[in-house]
Structures are given as structure tokens and as C-alpha cells.
Design a protein around this motif. Structure first.
Motif, short mmCIF file in Angstrom:
data_model
loop_
_atom_site.label_atom_id
_atom_site.label_comp_id
_atom_site.label_asym_id
_atom_site.label_seq_id
_atom_site.Cartn_x
_atom_site.Cartn_y
_atom_site.Cartn_z
N ILE A 36 3.58 -7.68 4.23
CA ILE A 36 2.99 -6.34 4.03
C ILE A 36 4.10 -5.32 3.89
CG2 ILE A 36 1.48 -4.57 5.00
CD1 ILE A 36 0.13 -6.81 6.63
N ASP A 37 4.08 -4.59 2.79
CA ASP A 37 5.02 -3.49 2.56
C ASP A 37 4.22 -2.21 2.42
OD1 ASP A 37 7.68 -4.81 2.32
OD2 ASP A 37 6.64 -5.89 0.71
N LEU A 38 4.49 -1.23 3.28
CA LEU A 38 3.81 0.05 3.26
C LEU A 38 4.80 1.13 2.82
CD1 LEU A 38 1.88 -0.23 6.65
CD2 LEU A 38 1.07 -0.84 4.37
N ILE A 39 4.39 1.93 1.85
CA ILE A 39 5.20 3.05 1.37
C ILE A 39 4.42 4.31 1.73
CG2 ILE A 39 6.33 4.06 -0.64
CD1 ILE A 39 5.79 1.21 -1.99
N ILE A 40 4.79 4.92 2.84
CA ILE A 40 4.00 6.01 3.42
C ILE A 40 4.90 7.23 3.57
CG2 ILE A 40 2.60 6.75 5.38
CD1 ILE A 40 2.02 3.78 5.91
N ARG A 41 4.60 8.25 2.79
CA ARG A 41 5.46 9.43 2.78
C ARG A 41 5.47 10.14 4.13
NH1 ARG A 41 2.58 13.47 -0.13
NH2 ARG A 41 2.10 14.43 1.86
N GLY A 42 4.30 10.31 4.74
CA GLY A 42 4.19 11.17 5.91
C GLY A 42 3.85 10.44 7.19
N VAL A 43 2.67 10.72 7.73
CA VAL A 43 2.26 10.19 9.03
C VAL A 43 2.05 8.69 8.97
CG1 VAL A 43 0.39 10.20 10.73
CG2 VAL A 43 1.24 12.36 9.79
N CYS A 44 2.57 7.97 9.95
CA CYS A 44 2.30 6.54 10.08
C CYS A 44 2.13 6.20 11.55
CB CYS A 44 3.44 5.71 9.50
SG CYS A 44 3.17 3.93 9.64
N CYS A 45 0.93 5.72 11.91
CA CYS A 45 0.64 5.37 13.30
C CYS A 45 0.90 3.89 13.58
CB CYS A 45 -0.82 5.70 13.64
SG CYS A 45 -1.15 7.48 13.68
N LEU A 46 1.36 3.15 12.60
CA LEU A 46 1.63 1.73 12.77
C LEU A 46 3.10 1.53 13.13
CD1 LEU A 46 0.51 -1.20 10.52
CD2 LEU A 46 2.96 -0.82 10.84
N LYS A 47 3.35 0.56 14.04
CA LYS A 47 4.71 0.21 14.42
C LYS A 47 5.10 -1.08 13.70
CE LYS A 47 6.03 0.32 18.68
NZ LYS A 47 6.10 0.11 20.15
N ALA A 67 0.85 -1.19 0.00
CA ALA A 67 0.00 0.00 0.00
C ALA A 67 0.89 1.24 0.00
CB ALA A 67 -0.93 0.02 1.20
N LYS A 68 0.67 2.09 -0.98
CA LYS A 68 1.41 3.35 -1.11
C LYS A 68 0.45 4.50 -0.89
CE LYS A 68 4.59 5.78 -4.23
NZ LYS A 68 3.99 7.11 -4.10
N MET A 69 0.78 5.38 0.04
CA MET A 69 -0.13 6.48 0.38
C MET A 69 0.65 7.59 1.05
SD MET A 69 -2.07 4.55 3.55
CE MET A 69 -1.85 2.91 2.88
N ASN A 70 -0.06 8.64 1.41
CA ASN A 70 0.57 9.76 2.11
C ASN A 70 0.60 9.54 3.61
OD1 ASN A 70 0.75 11.09 -0.38
ND2 ASN A 70 -1.24 12.04 -0.11
N SER A 71 -0.50 8.99 4.17
CA SER A 71 -0.61 8.88 5.62
C SER A 71 -1.43 7.67 6.01
CB SER A 71 -1.27 10.14 6.21
OG SER A 71 -0.52 11.30 5.92
N LEU A 72 -1.10 7.10 7.17
CA LEU A 72 -1.85 5.99 7.76
C LEU A 72 -2.07 6.33 9.23
CD1 LEU A 72 -3.01 3.11 8.05
CD2 LEU A 72 -0.65 2.28 8.29
N SER A 73 -3.30 6.69 9.60
CA SER A 73 -3.57 7.08 10.99
C SER A 73 -4.89 6.55 11.51
CB SER A 73 -3.55 8.61 11.12
OG SER A 73 -4.57 9.19 10.32
N GLU A 115 5.81 12.69 -3.25
CA GLU A 115 5.17 11.41 -3.48
C GLU A 115 3.70 11.51 -3.04
OE1 GLU A 115 6.23 8.57 -4.82
OE2 GLU A 115 8.25 9.29 -5.27
N HIS A 116 2.78 11.37 -3.98
CA HIS A 116 1.38 11.67 -3.70
C HIS A 116 0.41 10.58 -4.15
CE1 HIS A 116 -2.40 14.19 -4.09
NE2 HIS A 116 -1.95 14.61 -2.92
N SER A 117 0.86 9.64 -4.97
CA SER A 117 -0.05 8.63 -5.51
C SER A 117 -0.45 7.63 -4.43
CB SER A 117 0.59 7.91 -6.70
OG SER A 117 1.86 7.41 -6.36
N ARG A 118 -1.71 7.21 -4.51
CA ARG A 118 -2.23 6.17 -3.60
C ARG A 118 -2.48 4.92 -4.43
NH1 ARG A 118 -4.32 11.74 -2.90
NH2 ARG A 118 -4.22 12.19 -0.68
N ILE A 119 -1.75 3.84 -4.12
CA ILE A 119 -1.84 2.58 -4.85
C ILE A 119 -1.98 1.44 -3.84
CG2 ILE A 119 -0.70 1.06 -6.51
CD1 ILE A 119 1.09 3.47 -7.27
N PHE A 120 -2.93 0.55 -4.09
CA PHE A 120 -3.14 -0.60 -3.22
C PHE A 120 -2.99 -1.88 -4.04
CE2 PHE A 120 -6.52 2.51 -1.48
CZ PHE A 120 -5.54 3.26 -0.84
N TYR A 121 -2.14 -2.79 -3.56
CA TYR A 121 -1.85 -4.04 -4.25
C TYR A 121 -2.21 -5.20 -3.33
CZ TYR A 121 1.12 -7.85 -6.10
OH TYR A 121 1.60 -9.05 -6.58
#
Length: 693
Positions: free
Chosen positions: A563-574, A539-545, A595-601
């Protein structure tokens, strides 16, 4: 840098995670391998990022404190405890930012770009600056005295001011001083280019506020200025709308924008050495408490953005120019509709030109067989060709419906202007649904053809904005897939009329459906992992909160899903926590483009599904906004998107890896360095390849 999370919490705090993101932006300004003028641009971005954070996030916490709110959030912080940590960490960041500024000004001076104090100018330069001040600056200055008969004037948020402390001629030094403020004109250049010294090839600048300080005596005849100090106030900029009770949402937002000028003070920035009497006066007026930042340099470094981009020449101090290529599929086509009847088209910005989007709308506007055009507008550029094309389409008698989001933060005034212009041209303008922001990026064109009506759809991960399309990485999909077209029609009907929630055939739509669909896709991966089938989520996104999204990812990890997360900014997951998130990695990429695109695989047992979306996995996106995620069916386009993900996952130059402690570290470079944004520039050569992730 110390870990910034609570040891017992299984979540990162959103706001503290954001501070770490802004620190990564600051690291780009500190990176000696980044071209010098790009480094000062990153330094400017740090400032503007922090301005918005203070005026929205910190303002919200301040409001909670004033209301006596003491409950903890899901990461374990009370408003008071969180605000204390935020101010401490942002204070340290500002100190580091200004250390970097001083380092960069020294580096600029070596390149012949010099910030000069007015007192260091030559007599000839001083004379020219005197003329400039009296001809262009003095006429627009307004000194505003503060005394018993003249109350404290309105201080606008994020504007630069001078606090002037004075004594009347003949007064003893221990007399109580007089006080006035002057707004530094925001409609004049902050940096003033000085004519070069004789025989010198160097380029010198003075700051506008320093020029005003040098001539401050001309504005206070009969008084002696004993101190002139720069300051800036940040106010609460979040809109508080009564949408239910508003008879006209546009008028309500216009009223609220005016009220924003009087938003409660949140932060006060003052120059080092600020006169004590002046500082006491400001503290008493603004009541900012401990939210005061002492600035070791020019207050507000956002001016560096314009300086870096407007300087002629000096190309060796910038990134090489990137000229977006026109998408191959449309490059020699006269008829976009004919192309799309043959196959779907994917456009990857900024490497491929946003002109393909504006040209498509332009063709639709002039096509006699097009019956209707519908689209959403969230943030639009200042001189948008899209607005003109939509107006022409309406004037030509086509049914044009535009959903303009008036509540797009800090773009409200611009969107109001666009809405009125579109209405004058005959477009049907809708301001969205009560209580929800329309954040989905979608356009629908309905065309009469020989075999009946056909729907053409464009969905994107970013805004319909030609300016940001040159600065952000985003993906747009053109298709005339009938199932996607039918869902698009229903979505517009829901946004403009009365319609019960739909059983979507292709889309996932927030706030009613997207979250549950994502949960189902994650659960399927977990079931496949349990059954020994391939199971993977990227999952590629800007934030996960969003707490529930984090929890679902934890459950999928415990079930064995990679699971591979590509998160440019905020991430609340450890990530990487034993028995919780062992199979999860999180990386952030901060580079030349945002980096602004949101992609889910989703691996789907060996038959991968790929989705494009407008939504981050944040509470606001999934519960308070109209968002969209759309599947990509074409195998070649899937392969292109997978290649984009692969590049991000193998970046070992600009990526940072999130550790369980909350720190972001650079990955070890194994083999050749790979910089994903630079590799993506060769899009023509790999667009049709079919790599695995």
C-alpha cells in the motif's frame, strides 16, 4: 522536532497532523532553492491556513470545552488535552514563521525590495506620504472610543485593528488612560509603494498600519497617544444551520453569515510590546483566555500573497511561467461531441488548460441538439465563464439544472450570488439535500442524435473553478460511456428529486455506497495477496482521517497487500509499524501547485482498476457529503494516470515520507533528483505512454 503522537496509539491525531502539514508549507518558505517571491507566497499561505484552522477546528474544540465535553477521540485525546497541545505547537510555528519573515525581508532588501519605517523616509518621501494619508486614508478611518457611554464596538474576525491608548492633555502620567480602536481599512492596499529616492533603483514600501500610526495624532485632538498597537481577533466561523426547520435554505444561510460576525472569540493576536492597559481591556472584552499570540512583526502576513503576485518585473524571483497547453484531443477539433464519440479524454490541470471544460459547456449551450445540461457547483471563480454559458443555455430554452452548494465554507456569499443569477436566467437551481453537502464534481449533457439520446459526462477531482485550476493539480474525465451516463442521470435524479439509493453500475457514491465499495476493493486485494496474486493499493488524496478506512488499510497490510498512500495533508494512519502497517508507506508532496487530485488504484490481480474521485477519506466526505468516484476504463487514460502516480511515488525533491513516530522526513536522493510537478509539465510527450507503476 519531537514526535507528536501518543506512544500507545495506533493513530495520528487529525489536528496535530494538520499542524505538521502547515509546517511543511512553512518549510517551502524556508527553502533557499525556492524563488524568493514564491517563498513569501508560501509564508502567506501558512497564515491563511492557520486562520481557517483556528476559526473552524480550534473553534470547535473551544465549544466542546465550554459544553463540558470530556470524552476522548479515537486517537486518545480529550478536547482539553488536544487544545493545549495545539496552542503550544501553533505558538512555536508562529514564532518560526516570523523568524522566516525577518530572514526573507533581509533577502528582499538585497534584491532592492525594502520594507521601510515611516520615520526612515526622506523629507520628500514623508511629504508625499503625508499627502497620500490625508487624501486617501484619513477620510475612511473611524476612531471608536470605548468608555462608559460608548460600549466596545464590534470587532470583525480576521480584520486588522489598532488599539490606541491615550492621555488627555494636562492629565498626570499615572492617570487611567483612555482607550479607542481603529480598523485598518481592508479596502486599501496593505503595502504602499513609496516613490524611489533620488538616483535609487530600489523599490520601497510602507505598511498601511504604520502610516496610520505615524498620523494617529490627527484623529485625537486634545489627547496624547501614548501607545498604538496592532491586533487581530479570530472568531468562530463555522455555520450552525437548522436545515430541517428552514423554510428557505438560502435565507437561512444569509442570516447565519450575518451571525458569523458575532462568533465567539477564539484567538487574539497582538503585536510585541502591546500596552498593558490596552491588552487588559481586550482580554476582558474577548475572554480568549490563554489563546493569545504575541507577534514579532506585522500582524497577519496574508498580505504577502498579493505583494508577491502584483509586483511588476522581478521574474527571476518567481517560478518560470507555466502556460497550460490545450488538450491534444480537442486542440484542432470543431466538435467536442464528435471527439468524445470516438474516445474518452483526460485533462490534467494545471498543465492542460481548464478552457477545455468551459469551451465544452459553451459548445453545449449553443448546440441546437443539446436538450439538457446538469452540473454541480461547489466553488466557482469570481468571474466564471461557466455561469455565463449556463445562463445562455437556459435562455435558449434548454433544460439547465444546477446544484449549487450554498454551504461551501467561506464561499457561501459568492454561491448565493451565483444561484440568484442563474435563477434569473431561467436555470433550475437546487440547493442540495438536507444535512449533506454536495461535493461531487460532475456535469451531464444530454444530446439528441441520429441514433437517439446520448449522454456526455465530465467528472473531476476538483471544482469547476478556472482560477484554482491554474493553481491546483486536478484531473477531469470526459466520456460518453453509456453506463457512466446512466449512473450520472440517476445521481442527478437523487440530488434533485425523490429516489431510493441506487445499485450503481459504475460509480461509487457517498454517503450510502462509496465506503462499502472501497472496503470491497480493499478486501479483494487482501484475498489476492493471500492467494499469491499481485496485490497493491495506491491512493492519492488530500486527507485520511476516517477511522474505519484506516483500520481497513491496516487489515489489508496485515494480509500482505503493498500500500502506497500519497496524502498531501492530514493523515491519521501510522505507516511502517510491525504487525500493523509494515507494508504501508505514506508520502506528502508540497510544491508550487496544490496537490488536489484524488486517485485510487487497485491492482486487481494484474488487471488494474483506476478511479477518480471528489472525496478524501475523511468522515465528513464519506458520511456527510454527496461524493463521487468514477472508474477510468480507457487503457491509454489508465496509463496516463498510472504515470501521474509513478511520478508522485518517485519524487525525491519535494516529497516527505511519514515515519512511524509522526515525523515527515525527506527521502534519500538515489540517482537523479526527480521533482514530480516539474516532470508533469512535459505531459504532451508522455500522455500516451503505458508505463507500469
Amino acid at each position: 522536532m519531537q514526535p507528536f503522537i501518543q506512544a500507545k496509539s495506533k493513530y495520528m491525531n487529525r489536528d496535530l497532523s494538520w499542524i505538521e502539514f502547515n509546517r511543511r508549507v512553512l518549510e517551502e518558505a524556508q527553502d533557499a532553492t525556492t524563488p524568493l517571491l514564491e517563498r513569501i507566497k508560501f509564508l502567506s499561505i501558512v497564515s491563511t491556513n492557520l486562520d481557517e484552522f483556528m476559526s473552524v477546528r480550534v473553534a470547535g474544540l473551544t465549544d466542546q470545552l465550554r459544553a463540558g465535553y470530556t470524552k476522548t477521540d479515537f486517537t486518545g485525546y480529550t478536547p482539553e488535552g488536544l487544545l493545549r497541545r495545539i496552542m503550544k505547537r501553533t505558538g512555536k510555528m508562529v514564532q518560526e514563521q516570523y523568524r522566516t519573515f525577518r530572514e526573507l525581508t533581509r533577502a528582499l532588501a538585497k534584491e532592492g525590495l525594502i520594507f521601510t519605517e515611516c520615520e526612515d523616509l526622506t523629507p520628500t518621501q514623508k511629504k508625499l506620504m503625508d499627502t497620500y494619508f490625508h487624501d486617501y486614508v484619513f477620510p475612511v478611518l473611524t476612531p471608536m472610543a470605548v468608555d462608559q457611554s460608548r460600549p466596545f464596538p464590534l470587532v470583525h474576525s480576521l480584520n486588522l485593528y489598532l488599539a490606541v491608548t491615550l492621555l488627555r492633555e494636562g492629565d498626570a502620567p499615572d492617570e487611567e488612560p483612555y482607550f479607542a480602536i481603529i480598523q485598518v481599512p481592508s479596502n486599501l492596499p496593505r503595502t504602499i509603494k513609496i516613490p524611489s529616492r533620488a538616483g535609487s533603483a530600489k523599490m520601497e514600501f510602507v505598511l498601511l498600519e504604520d502610516l496610520i500610526k505615524t498620523h494617529i495624532g490627527t484623529m485625537f485632538a486634545g489627547y496624547t497617544p501614548i501607545s498604538v498597537d496592532s491586533f487581530r481577533l479570530t472568531r468562530n466561523a463555522d455555520l450552525t444551520l437548522d436545515e430541517e426547520g428552514a423554510e428557505d435554505l438560502l435565507e437561512e444561510i444569509e442570516k447565519e453569515l450575518k451571525r458569523r460576525r458575532w462568533g465567539s472569540p477564539v484567538r487574539l493576536e497582538v503585536q510585541r510590546g502591546f500596552h498593558p492597559y490596552a491588552l487588559d481591556t481586550l482580554k476582558e472584552e474577548f475572554e480568549t483566555g490563554d489563546n493569545i499570540f504575541i507577534i514579532e512583526g506585522p500582524v497577519d502576513l496574508s498580505f504577502l500573497m498579493k505583494l508577491s503576485s502584483s509586483l511588476p518585473g522581478y521574474e527571476q524571483l518567481r517560478y518560470p511561467k507555466l502556460e497550460p497547453v490545450y488538450p491534444l484531443e480537442f486542440d484542432e477539433a470543431d466538435d467536442y461531441f464528435e471527439v468524445l464519440r470516438r474516445k474518452d479524454v483526460l485533462v490534467y490541470h494545471p498543465y492542460e488548460s481548464f478552457d477545455a471544460v468551459t469551451d465544452f459547456i459553451d459548445q453545449a449551450a449553443g448546440d441546437k441538439d443539446v436538450m439538457a445540461i446538469k452540473m454541480t457547483l461547489y466553488r466557482v471563480s469570481g468571474n466564471s465563464a461557466i455561469i455565463g454559458a449556463l445562463a445562455r443555455a437556459a435562455e435558449a430554452g434548454k433544460q439547465v439544472t444546477v446544484i449549487v452548494e450554498l454551504k461551501a465554507r467561506f464561499d457561501e456569499e459568492r454561491n448565493i450570488a451565483w444561484a440568484r443569477q442563474l435563477e434569473k436566467a431561467g436555470c433550475h437551481v437546487v440547493y442540495g439535500l438536507v444535512g449533506l453537502k454536495t461535493h461531487a464534481k460532475i456535469m451531464l449533457v444530454v444530446r439528441q442524435e441520429q441514433d437517439g439520446l446520448r449522454r456526455y459526462v465530465h467528472v473531476g477531482t476538483g471544482n469547476y473553478n478556472d482560477n484554482t485550476a491554474r493553481l491546483y493539480t486536478d484531473i477531469g474525465l470526459f466520456t460518453c460511456n453509456p453506463v457512466i451516463g446512466e449512473d450520472a442521470s440517476v445521481l442527478f435524479n437523487e440530488m434533485t428529486g425523490y429516489s431510493a439509493p441506487h445499485d450503481w453500475q459504475a460509480f461509487g457514491v457517498a454517503p450510502n455506497d462509496m465506503r462499502s465499495k472501497l472496503f470491497q476493493l480493499m478486501a479483494r486485494e487482501a484475498e489476492n495477496a493471500a492467494a499469491g496474486k499481485p496485490a497493491r493499493i495506491i491512493a492519492k488524496m488530500n486527507s485520511l482521517s476516517h477511522q474505519e478506512m484506516v483500520d481497513e488499510l491496516y487489515e489489508a497490510s496485515k494480509a500482505g497487500v503493498s500500500i502506497d498512500l500519497i496524502i498531501r495533508g492530514v493523515c491519521c494512519l501510522k505507516p511502517g509499524v510491525p504487525e500493523l502497517s509494515e507494508s504501508i508507506t505514506v508520502r506528502s508532496i508540497v510544491d508550487r501547485f496544490l496537490e488536489h487530485s484524488r486517485i485510487f488504484y487497485f491492482e486487481n490481480g494484474g488487471d488494474p482498476e483506476v478511479w477518480l474521485s471528489s472525496a478524501d477519506w475523511m468522515t465528513r466526505n464519506l458520511t456527510r457529503r454527496i461524493e463521487l468516484m468514477c472508474p477510468v476504463h480507457d487503457p491509454e487514460l489508465k496509463a496516463t494516470i498510472i504515470q501521474i502516480l509513478r511520478l508522485s511515488l518517485t519524487d525525491n525533491v519535494k516529497a516527505r515520507i511519514l515515519t512511524p513516530s509522526g515525523q515527515y522526513v525527506r527521502p534519500a536522493v538515489e540517482g537523479e533528483p526527480l521533482r514530480s510537478q516539474f516532470e508533469a509539465q512535459i505531459i504532451r510527450t508522455w500522455k500516451r505512454k503505458s508505463p507500469s507503476v
